[in-house]
Design a protein around this motif. Structure first.
Motif, PDB file in Angstrom:
ATOM      1  N   SER A 403       1.336 -43.777 -39.500  1.00 59.37           N
ATOM      2  CA  SER A 403       0.220 -43.199 -40.251  1.00 59.37           C
ATOM      3  C   SER A 403       0.730 -42.662 -41.585  1.00 59.37           C
ATOM      4  O   SER A 403       1.919 -42.387 -41.758  1.00 59.37           O
ATOM      5  CB  SER A 403      -0.439 -42.074 -39.450  1.00 59.37           C
ATOM      6  N   GLU A 404      -0.168 -42.491 -42.551  1.00 58.53           N
ATOM      7  CA  GLU A 404       0.222 -42.063 -43.889  1.00 58.53           C
ATOM      8  C   GLU A 404       0.748 -40.623 -43.863  1.00 58.53           C
ATOM      9  O   GLU A 404       0.207 -39.756 -43.178  1.00 58.53           O
ATOM     10  CB  GLU A 404      -0.968 -42.162 -44.838  1.00 58.53           C
ATOM     11  N   LEU A 405       1.826 -40.396 -44.609  1.00 61.78           N
ATOM     12  CA  LEU A 405       2.434 -39.076 -44.657  1.00 61.78           C
ATOM     13  C   LEU A 405       1.805 -38.205 -45.738  1.00 61.78           C
ATOM     14  O   LEU A 405       1.410 -38.708 -46.808  1.00 61.78           O
ATOM     15  CB  LEU A 405       3.937 -39.188 -44.922  1.00 61.78           C
ATOM     16  N   LEU A 406       1.721 -36.910 -45.470  1.00 64.24           N
ATOM     17  CA  LEU A 406       1.292 -35.944 -46.468  1.00 64.24           C
ATOM     18  C   LEU A 406       2.526 -35.517 -47.250  1.00 64.24           C
ATOM     19  O   LEU A 406       3.491 -35.011 -46.674  1.00 64.24           O
ATOM     20  CB  LEU A 406       0.648 -34.735 -45.792  1.00 64.24           C
ATOM     21  N   ASP A 407       2.524 -35.708 -48.565  1.00 67.81           N
ATOM     22  CA  ASP A 407       3.665 -35.381 -49.412  1.00 67.81           C
ATOM     23  C   ASP A 407       3.450 -34.020 -50.054  1.00 67.81           C
ATOM     24  O   ASP A 407       2.552 -33.846 -50.883  1.00 67.81           O
ATOM     25  CB  ASP A 407       3.852 -36.456 -50.494  1.00 67.81           C
ATOM     26  N   GLU A 408       4.271 -33.029 -49.644  1.00 66.08           N
ATOM     27  CA  GLU A 408       4.173 -31.675 -50.198  1.00 66.08           C
ATOM     28  C   GLU A 408       5.342 -31.368 -51.127  1.00 66.08           C
ATOM     29  O   GLU A 408       5.674 -30.223 -51.367  1.00 66.08           O
ATOM     30  CB  GLU A 408       4.134 -30.645 -49.061  1.00 66.08           C
ATOM     31  N   GLY A 409       5.989 -32.410 -51.639  1.00 66.73           N
ATOM     32  CA  GLY A 409       7.114 -32.207 -52.540  1.00 66.73           C
ATOM     33  C   GLY A 409       8.415 -32.118 -51.771  1.00 66.73           C
ATOM     34  O   GLY A 409       9.069 -33.125 -51.520  1.00 66.73           O
ATOM     35  N   VAL A 410       8.772 -30.877 -51.395  1.00 65.13           N
ATOM     36  CA  VAL A 410      10.002 -30.691 -50.620  1.00 65.13           C
ATOM     37  C   VAL A 410       9.855 -31.330 -49.245  1.00 65.13           C
ATOM     38  O   VAL A 410      10.779 -31.942 -48.720  1.00 65.13           O
ATOM     39  CB  VAL A 410      10.335 -29.193 -50.467  1.00 65.13           C
ATOM     40  N   LEU A 411       8.662 -31.195 -48.640  1.00 63.74           N
ATOM     41  CA  LEU A 411       8.438 -31.673 -47.282  1.00 63.74           C
ATOM     42  C   LEU A 411       7.481 -32.850 -47.242  1.00 63.74           C
ATOM     43  O   LEU A 411       6.541 -32.941 -48.038  1.00 63.74           O
ATOM     44  CB  LEU A 411       7.867 -30.553 -46.405  1.00 63.74           C
ATOM     45  N   LEU A 412       7.722 -33.745 -46.294  1.00 66.53           N
ATOM     46  CA  LEU A 412       6.774 -34.796 -45.940  1.00 66.53           C
ATOM     47  C   LEU A 412       6.311 -34.515 -44.517  1.00 66.53           C
ATOM     48  O   LEU A 412       7.115 -34.154 -43.660  1.00 66.53           O
ATOM     49  CB  LEU A 412       7.426 -36.177 -46.004  1.00 66.53           C
ATOM     50  N   LYS A 413       5.000 -34.685 -44.264  1.00 72.93           N
ATOM     51  CA  LYS A 413       4.465 -34.363 -42.945  1.00 72.93           C
ATOM     52  C   LYS A 413       3.620 -35.498 -42.396  1.00 72.93           C
ATOM     53  O   LYS A 413       2.836 -36.112 -43.118  1.00 72.93           O
ATOM     54  CB  LYS A 413       3.585 -33.102 -43.006  1.00 72.93           C
ATOM     55  N   CYS A 414       3.791 -35.744 -41.083  1.00 72.80           N
ATOM     56  CA  CYS A 414       2.899 -36.635 -40.357  1.00 72.80           C
ATOM     57  C   CYS A 414       1.754 -35.773 -39.836  1.00 72.80           C
ATOM     58  O   CYS A 414       1.985 -34.795 -39.129  1.00 72.80           O
ATOM     59  CB  CYS A 414       3.625 -37.315 -39.202  1.00 72.80           C
ATOM     60  N   GLN A 415       0.536 -36.116 -40.183  1.00 73.69           N
ATOM     61  CA  GLN A 415      -0.629 -35.327 -39.797  1.00 73.69           C
ATOM     62  C   GLN A 415      -1.260 -35.799 -38.487  1.00 73.69           C
ATOM     63  O   GLN A 415      -2.204 -35.196 -37.999  1.00 73.69           O
ATOM     64  CB  GLN A 415      -1.692 -35.391 -40.905  1.00 73.69           C
ATOM     65  N   ASN A 416      -0.755 -36.898 -37.943  1.00 72.68           N
ATOM     66  CA  ASN A 416      -1.347 -37.484 -36.741  1.00 72.68           C
ATOM     67  C   ASN A 416      -0.930 -36.693 -35.501  1.00 72.68           C
ATOM     68  O   ASN A 416       0.211 -36.762 -35.061  1.00 72.68           O
ATOM     69  CB  ASN A 416      -0.909 -38.950 -36.607  1.00 72.68           C
TER      70      ASN A 416
END
Length: 652
Positions: A403-416
């Motif tokens: 699934s598409e990752l949320l890019d927060e700059g320092v961190l990348l997150k899987c929202q699934n």
């Protein structure tokens, strides 16, 4: 062979073993030993009532266990404070001399193995217990009896705990790995892992085949009357235990440093792996007076060997998905041997570090390994670049669920929330010691439950049945029933444990206690403004709580209905006292745990904060008070010792 000849033969065999396994000085051949051993074995087969506890036949590993039971140590096994250089050592000595100036020191190797506690009663080995959490470990007596350097009987007849490290010598480790490779088995990463794994084999025949070595480093409960630790250890060795390759008594820092430098210089030449040197106050009466902090003995320290740096090549960067969906990069490097450990991975912390250090695939880099710390890349050798290097491209999709990752700059997150990695890690965290403490629900079992389809979320744990578990490979009735009992025992937990087990990002044990004490089950309805007002909780933490509750409110309600966590009791209004409505900060080691001191103060109506500011009314300090104390002094905040605090309470 008659009984008298039998007893004489047992004594002779033990003498042969002592010279071979403890003194490294064989006094006979394998042929003679084997011949006498089989004569003893033949006698015992027809005279079972005469078998001696000290007979070498009692070492044979021939039992298979269903699992290990827990067993308490007679006295706690402590961990040691670490120091890493001469300056750290001087600081520790300064603190120690404040407690007692008339002391000397006993220095011995810090073995890199698996800790073991032996209990002897009436001269007979009755229990062998792993370190565990320091208070309770696993009972592995049958496996311990296969270790030839562990005497089955000793001359000392009082009850005694003898502590030491179980190791595998370097040459034996190489043989084991060669044999495993030939048989298509996975090789061990290092001697320490091999020793720890060998100790906990359910089949004691495997333990017996590994040639483990026990090296004593101290005693627990005992009634020995020696005044010096060095004398006490000399007596322990005289009972038939193996001596260290080097030990010494020292009078000051200079002498300690000489022994440390000698051990460090010769570390590669020792038969076993060492990761430092242990320094202990030699006078036992002084040790007793000095006592312990919450975590460590005040009279002892581990002087660790320097970290080791090696050059290797970055082959790839892989991704790990945590329970909160955060994606962490890990460097895969060319396998590199660092002090007996083959390193193949190095931590990168986050994606900003990749950019900041300009780490590229195929780069030559310097990695550093210090003790048990995960190796890290400390420098990129840009001058070694030849054009084959490639810049790393930040991922845009989860490596597990795609699934598409949320890019927060320092961190990348899987929202699934249904991502396999998130689910498995969430369950593991849910069951961990600081959360619901579900014994037996380790990583492999969680993965097995998930793979089988029995558990797709933490909620499913509470629907498991005995029939469900018995169809899984490796799940016998006893193991399955124990797991179900552990899951059931999680019900009725403290409310803060329930909050902590949810795995809300940025919300750990301390923040969970804060939310619990301020809101109880009402934390799901708290507003951002209300949450931010709580001590120690900032806006980012409040946002995490709100986001988690918004997405998972139904799950939280369902878990609360299942677990029925105990709501925190509302505090009774405190009577007037010097700490009521005051902001207090705690620092340093005290006679009780910080949590216990905090509870005393909170019951008096104080607000216990984690940081010092102009609004702080009191800083209460114990031993080794650090930067919080210094800041309080600079701000003019009133500082009280623990004793002064207690005096104020008594006078109120």
């Amino acid at each position: 062979m008659n009984n008298q000849e039998y007893e004489k033969a047992v004594k002779q065999l033990n003498l042969y073993s002592y010279h071979y396994y403890v003194l490294d000085d064989p006094i006979t051949t394998d042929e003679i030993y084997d011949k006498l051993y089989h004569e003893v074995l033949a006698y015992e087969s027809t005279h079972k009532e005469h078998i001696l506890d000290s007979s070498p036949t009692q070492r044979v590993g021939d039992s298979i266990s269903d699992g290990f039971t827990k067993a308490p140590h007679l006295s706690r096994m402590w961990s040691l404070e670490d120091v890493f250089n001469s300056e750290d050592l001087e600081k520790w000595l300064t603190k120690t001399y404040k407690l007692d100036k008339n002391i000397s020191f006993y220095c011995e190797p810090k073995y890199d193995g698996a800790s073991l506690n032996l209990i002897y009663e009436d001269g007979i080995l009755t229990q062998g217990i792993t370190r565990g959490d320091g208070e309770v470990g696993e009972l592995i007596t049958q496996n311990v009896k296969t270790i030839r350097s562990v005497p089955l009987t000793i001359e000392y007849k009082e009850k005694i705990e003898i502590r030491g490290e179980v190791v595998i010598f370097k040459d034996e480790f190489e043989k084991i790995n060669q044999d495993r490779a030939k048989n298509g088995e996975a090789v061990f990463a290092n001697p320490r892992n091999a020793a720890a794994g060998s100790l906990r084999q359910l089949d004691s025949r495997i333990t017996a085949s590994r040639n483990l070595v026990f090296l004593p480093y101290g005693v627990g409960e005992n009634s020995l009357e020696h005044k010096l630790l060095s004398q006490k250890m000399a007596y322990i060795y005289s009972l038939g235990f193996k001596k260290p390759p080097l030990s010494a008594t020292c009078s000051d820092a200079k002498e300690i440093q000489v022994i440390y430098d000698e051990m460090c210089a010769n570390r590669d030449g020792y038969e076993m792996m060492l990761d430092g040197m242990v320094v202990k106050v030699d006078e036992i009466s002084a040790q007793i007076d000095m006592g312990y902090t919450v975590k460590n003995p005040r009279f002892s320290v581990a002087y660790k060997f320097p970290a080791i740096e090696k050059i290797t090549t970055v082959k790839d960067i892989t991704l790990q998905v945590g329970r909160t969906g955060v994606v962490t990069p890990v460097a895969l490097v060319e396998p590199t041997n660092i002090d007996g450990v083959v390193v193949e991975r190095a931590t990168l912390h986050n994606f900003d570090e990749i950019d900041r250090k300009d780490i590229r695939l195929n780069d030559k880099v310097i990695i550093l390994r210090s003790g048990d710390v995960i190796p890290k890349i400390i420098k990129v050798l840009t001058h070694e670049r030849n054009g084959s290097e490639a810049k790393y491209i930040r991922p845009t999709f989860c490596p597990v669920c795609k699934s598409e990752l949320l890019d927060e700059g320092v961190l990348l997150k899987c929202q699934n929330l249904r991502c396999e990695a998130r689910v498995i890690n969430s369950i593991i965290y849910f069951a961990s010691k600081s959360c619901l403490n579900i014994d037996g629900l380790g990583n492999k079992i969680v993965e097995a439950l998930f793979s089988s389809g029995l558990v797709k979320s933490v909620v499913d744990l509470f629907s498991l049945t005995l029939d469900n578990l018995l169809v899984l490979e490796g799940f016998k009735e006893k193991k399955s029933q124990n797991l179900l009992s552990s899951i059931e025992s999680a019900k009725g937990c403290e409310f803060w444990r329930f909050v902590n087990s949810l795995g809300i990002e940025h919300i750990g044990e301390v923040a969970s206690k804060t939310l619990s004490s301020n809101f109880g089950s009402g934390f799901v309805d708290a507003t951002k403004d209300e949450i931010v007002l709580c001590d120690g909780i900032g806006e980012e933490m409040a946002e995490s709580v709100l986001e988690f509750v918004r997405v998972n409110k139904d799950t939280i309600a369902l878990l609360q209905e299942i677990l029925k966590p105990i709501e925190p009791q509302q505090r009774v209004e405190a009577s007037e006292n010097p700490f009521k409505d005051k902001t207090v900060v705690l620092t340093g080691s005290m006679s009780e745990s910080r949590d216990a001191i905090k509870e005393i103060l909170e019951n008096l109506g104080a607000k216990v904060s984690g940081s010092v500011s102009k609004k702080t009314d009191f800083v209460i300090y114990g031993e080794d008070a650090g930067s919080k104390y210094d800041k309080a002094v600079s701000l003019g905040v009133e500082c009280l010792s623990e004793q002064q605090m207690r005096s104020k309470i008594e006078q109120a």
